[in-house]
Design a protein around this motif. Structure first.
Motif, mmCIF file in Angstrom:
data_model
loop_
_atom_site.group_PDB
_atom_site.id
_atom_site.type_symbol
_atom_site.label_atom_id
_atom_site.label_comp_id
_atom_site.label_asym_id
_atom_site.label_seq_id
_atom_site.Cartn_x
_atom_site.Cartn_y
_atom_site.Cartn_z
ATOM 1 N N ARG A 1 -42.047 4.295 25.333
ATOM 2 C CA ARG A 1 -41.156 4.152 24.179
ATOM 3 C C ARG A 1 -39.830 4.858 24.436
ATOM 4 O O ARG A 1 -38.760 4.314 24.151
ATOM 5 C CB ARG A 1 -41.831 4.728 22.942
ATOM 6 N N PHE B 1 -37.829 2.787 26.722
ATOM 7 C CA PHE B 1 -37.331 1.585 26.056
ATOM 8 C C PHE B 1 -36.114 1.948 25.213
ATOM 9 O O PHE B 1 -35.103 1.239 25.225
ATOM 10 C CB PHE B 1 -38.444 0.998 25.179
ATOM 11 N N HIS C 1 -33.218 2.535 27.394
ATOM 12 C CA HIS C 1 -32.755 1.249 27.909
ATOM 13 C C HIS C 1 -31.862 0.572 26.870
ATOM 14 O O HIS C 1 -30.770 0.099 27.180
ATOM 15 C CB HIS C 1 -33.984 0.379 28.226
ATOM 16 N N ARG D 1 -34.332 -22.688 27.893
ATOM 17 C CA ARG D 1 -35.620 -22.085 28.226
ATOM 18 C C ARG D 1 -36.764 -22.887 27.606
ATOM 19 O O ARG D 1 -37.794 -23.113 28.243
ATOM 20 C CB ARG D 1 -35.663 -20.642 27.724
ATOM 21 N N LEU E 1 -39.707 -24.499 29.711
ATOM 22 C CA LEU E 1 -41.095 -24.071 29.507
ATOM 23 C C LEU E 1 -41.966 -25.242 29.080
ATOM 24 O O LEU E 1 -43.124 -25.352 29.489
ATOM 25 C CB LEU E 1 -41.157 -22.952 28.460
ATOM 26 N N GLU F 1 -56.651 -20.493 31.539
ATOM 27 C CA GLU F 1 -56.283 -20.324 30.131
ATOM 28 C C GLU F 1 -55.201 -19.254 30.006
ATOM 29 O O GLU F 1 -54.302 -19.356 29.186
ATOM 30 C CB GLU F 1 -57.538 -19.929 29.346
ATOM 31 N N ASN G 1 -51.730 -19.653 28.165
ATOM 32 C CA ASN G 1 -51.367 -18.793 27.051
ATOM 33 C C ASN G 1 -50.078 -18.039 27.318
ATOM 34 O O ASN G 1 -49.258 -17.865 26.422
ATOM 35 C CB ASN G 1 -52.491 -17.783 26.765
ATOM 36 N N ALA H 1 -46.888 -18.268 24.979
ATOM 37 C CA ALA H 1 -46.296 -17.104 24.336
ATOM 38 C C ALA H 1 -44.811 -17.030 24.631
ATOM 39 O O ALA H 1 -43.989 -16.752 23.750
ATOM 40 C CB ALA H 1 -46.989 -15.832 24.816
ATOM 41 N N ARG H 2 -44.456 -17.344 25.885
ATOM 42 C CA ARG H 2 -43.032 -17.275 26.241
ATOM 43 C C ARG H 2 -42.249 -18.374 25.533
ATOM 44 O O ARG H 2 -41.112 -18.182 25.106
ATOM 45 C CB ARG H 2 -42.871 -17.394 27.757
ATOM 46 N N GLN I 1 -41.638 -17.284 22.119
ATOM 47 C CA GLN I 1 -40.571 -16.294 22.112
ATOM 48 C C GLN I 1 -39.219 -16.989 22.208
ATOM 49 O O GLN I 1 -38.283 -16.650 21.483
ATOM 50 C CB GLN I 1 -40.769 -15.316 23.278
ATOM 51 N N LEU J 1 -38.334 -18.513 18.954
ATOM 52 C CA LEU J 1 -37.905 -17.502 17.996
ATOM 53 C C LEU J 1 -36.488 -17.033 18.293
ATOM 54 O O LEU J 1 -35.664 -16.900 17.375
ATOM 55 C CB LEU J 1 -38.864 -16.305 18.032
#
Lengths: 202, 575
Positions: free
Chosen positions: B442, B445, B448, B518, B522, B535, B539, B543-544, B547, B550
């Motif tokens: 954390r 991060f 960063h 992207r 993807l 799998e 997955n 998930a990417r 993302q 989003l």
């Protein structure tokens, strides 16, 4: 206001603190100066709620694995914690897996949920590994790393500081030559043989 | 001198010490091979190299402890030892029998400065020889003022007589080590030596040695009644000073430092004779050994070698333990080497240590709580340990458990309580390490993000420098600026704008198109996955993809939220 009328309004009154307070003031006939008090009370109440939510978010954040992978759909663990504190389902963190879900459920006092497979599967902890012979030194993976755990410079070979890598997977995609793979993390402290659990009484 | 001092709980145990305490410490024949665990120390010798006794074999690793050659010979191999107590690499040394020392340069410790002495202690690789194994040089450089030095000559666990014999035979050296330790600790006002009342010869020898030393300080030998575990560091400190070491704390928090007599002996050898820690006293005891005795064993000596010297009869041995009957752990491999913390090998017959009974359910008799020297609640701890409720375990101070085994000894249901606690402690420690790693992630991060914010601020500052707009707000404190002094004002202005102004259109448009690219990429990849794809791969891609969607949505929303006019800031040269 008659008691029958009061009763009919009861469900609605319970819906919010404000309504209840106004109603109570009306019932007891203290509307004139009580209104101001109520406003203040409500203000404190809402602020208190916001503070509570912030504190809750901080507590949730402490339970998250801090992988910063974004698999939950939020840019980091803290935003996810805030979303959970605001009511979002807490089953979106594959790196934390069932342990994290159980801990958050415990904190929130709700039954645990199954991990949402939309966001990934729970697995062993991984770390990124750069096949150094294939690395072209493009530096594209460097900014992708949320914890700055990749060491490298233009046209120099890059490498991952395994001890700092959270296994978030975010560096794999930007690599133009696909030389980054996720490998199982080295075991930090192997349980010694003497630390094995004895059987439990029947 | 004090009110009645005692510690809670404790049990009376049959001592079984006479068998091994009657004979003087023996020096065993050199074993054919010595096994020296290297941990992450850096080897300084190669396979085949001849080495001299006391020569540095490996420079200290993360534990700060160097590895020395216990005798002269050559390095036969450096190998991986998967069955060791802590699996890792070890050096195998074949002695040549000559016991040729490397060059030693003994200097009178009285003429040396404290930092020099501390460095010498560190270089000698001395650790607490009572069983803790904590590096001695760290204890000798206390961060708190120390008013009491406690010397532990209790040796409260049955069968073990290593310290007893050492005090009888080397009291002078122990007292010399004690005085060196006292000097390093800034001359504490008093030195208290605790010795159990079943060791009158040891107490007499120590008293005589003290009389010879004629030290002006207050040095008191306190003979204490035998009660297990009176030799535990915290218990002894409470017995002698009445002070309780706080939960999670160290003796130095209450102004005390405690050393085992064996450690003081090693300290004297290191500082007065320039000898690193190469050997230690090991008790070989139990009915399955015809000649129980104490041995001055070179580190790395296989346990089997010492057992053979004591006429070990494997057929009669019911349990072979590394350590005493209370705290010892089963020893599966008789080739395991003696380490700095090996004080006893117990080869017990079935009459001495009957095989463990089948555990029965807890009947809540409370005996365990009565005998716990740390005032813990063993029943609660067992319940939480079985349920793996680590938070409750920590709340019930599991980590204050000293593994003494008194609870398991008195349990009428034969529940191996201490084994449960030992396993649970390892789990709690592993969890703590994990939590520490998460906190570190954390922090990194956040650092960063701060850097990214600063760099983007600096970039817009360069643009702003062209037109020199002023800003109303101060630069955000979270974005430190370390550019050339000339640019500071401009930077601050730009940072303020970056923090306060509405986002500009171009970066958002770029983010949107990047996200769209992207998504397309993807989706193609996902569609291209054939039946052989796992799998996990599927997955991961999903998930990417999610993302990316989003990200795209976010950029779109922000674009819509922008005022209709494009921002007035010129978008100079987009990267």
């Amino acid at each position: 206001m008659g008691s029958a009328e009061f009763l009919t309004q009861l469900p609605a009154a319970l819906a919010t603190l404000a309504t209840l307070a106004v109603l109570a003031a009306a019932v007891f006939g203290r509307a004139t100066h009580a209104d101001r008090d109520i406003d203040i009370d409500i203000d404190i109440g809402i602020q208190g709620l916001q503070t509570a939510e912030r504190e809750l978010a901080a507590q949730i954040e402490d339970l998250l694995p801090q992988t910063q992978c974004g698999q939950c759909g939020h840019p980091g663990c803290r935003p996810y914690a805030r979303a959970v504190a605001a009511g979002e389902p807490f089953n979106k963190c594959p790196p934390g897996g069932h342990a994290t879900i159980a801990a958050i459920a415990d904190l929130l006092g709700t039954p645990p949920l199954a991990l949402d497979p939309e966001h990934g599967r729970e697995g062993p902890k991984l770390v990124a590994y750069i096949r150094e012979a294939e690395c072209i030194g493009c530096t594209k993976c460097l900014p992708a790393c949320p914890v700055d755990a990749i060491l490298g410079a233009p046209r120099q070979m890059h490498t991952v500081i395994a001890a700092e890598c959270t296994g978030c997977d975010l560096c794999v995609e930007p690599c133009p030559v696909d030389c980054i793979e996720m490998i199982p993390a080295p075991v930090r402290s192997a349980l010694m043989a003497r630390d094995q659990r004895p059987p439990v009484a029947a | 001198m004090s009110p009645a001092r005692t510690f809670p709980g404790g049990i009376l145990l049959p001592a079984h010490k006479h068998a091994s305490s009657a004979t003087p410490i023996r020096t065993p024949a050199l074993p054919p091979e010595l096994f020296l665990s290297l941990g992450d120390a850096t080897p300084l010798v190669a396979v085949g190299d001849p080495v001299l006794k006391g020569q540095l074999l490996a420079a200290a690793g993360s534990d700060g402890l160097p590895v020395h050659a216990p005798t002269s010979g050559h390095v036969a191999r450096i190998e991986f030892a998967p069955r060791a107590e802590v699996p890792g690499h070890r050096a195998v040394l074949i002695p040549d029998g000559a016991e040729r020392w490397c060059e030693r340069t003994p200097v009178n410790p009285a003429t040396r400065t404290l930092p020099e002495l501390l460095a010498a202690v560190r270089a000698a690789g001395i650790v607490g020889l009572g069983g803790g194994g904590f590096p001695t040089d760290i204890k000798l450089a206390p961060t708190h003022p120390i008013d009491t030095l406690v010397i532990n000559g209790m040796e409260c666990e049955p069968y073990i007589t290593a310290d007893d014999r050492l005090m009888r035979e080397e009291a002078g050296a122990i007292v010399a080590g004690m005085r060196l330790a006292a000097r390093l600790l800034g001359d504490p006002a008093r030195i208290l030596v605790g010795i159990e009342d079943d060791k009158p010869e040891a107490a007499a020898a120590m008293t005589a040695a003290l009389a010879v030393a004629d030290d002006p300080r207050e040095i008191v030998i306190v003979v204490l009644p035998s009660r297990y575990p009176a030799g535990g560091e915290r218990q002894l400190i409470q017995l002698l000073t009445g002070r309780q070491v706080p939960s999670g704390g160290l003796p130095r928090d209450v102004g005390v430092v405690c050393f085992n007599v064996g450690t003081l002996y090693a300290l004297h050898r290191a500082l007065a004779l320039d000898e690193p820690l190469l050997s230690r006293i090991v008790t070989i005891a139990g009915g399955a050994c015809r000649e129980p005795a104490n041995y001055r064993a070179l580190l790395g000596t296989p346990v089997a070698h010492l057992l053979a010297a004591s006429s070990y009869q494997p057929a009669r041995c019911e349990q072979l333990l590394l350590g005493g009957p209370m705290m010892g752990i089963p020893l599966d491999d008789v080739q395991a080497p003696v380490t700095k913390t090996t004080h006893c090998i117990l080869a017990a017959t079935a009459a001495e240590l009957p095989p463990a009974r089948q555990p029965q359910p807890c009947i809540r008799c409370g005996l365990c709580a009565d005998v716990c020297p740390a005032s813990l609640l063993p029943q609660q701890l067992l319940r939480h340990a079985v349920a793996r409720d680590h938070r409750q375990l920590e709340r019930h101070h599991l980590l204050d458990c000293i593994d003494c085994g008194a609870c398991a000894y008195v349990c009428p249901s034969a529940i191996p309580l201490v084994d449960h606690y030992r396993a649970a402690k390892a789990e709690v420690r592993a969890l703590r390490a994990e939590r520490g790693a998460a906190d570190q992630a954390r922090r990194r991060f956040e650092a960063h993000q701060a850097r990214v914010a600063r760099q983007s601020g600096e970039r817009s500052a360069r643009h702003a420098g062209l037109i020199g707009t002023s800003a109303d707000h101060d630069a955000p404190a979270s974005a430190p600026v370390d550019a050339a002094p000339v640019a500071t004002d401009l930077l601050e202005q730009a940072l303020a704008r970056a923090g306060a102004a509405t986002p500009r259109r171009a970066p958002l448009e770029r983010a949107l198109s990047a996200a769209e690219n992207r998504i397309a990429q993807l989706e193609t990849q996902l569609a291209a996955l054939d039946a052989t794809a796992t799998e996990a791969q599927r997955n991961g891609l999903r998930a990417r993809l999610e993302q990316a969607r989003l990200d795209g949505d976010l950029a779109r929303q922000r674009l819509l939220a922008l005022p209709a006019e494009p921002s007035p800031t010129p978008d100079g040269n987009p990267q």
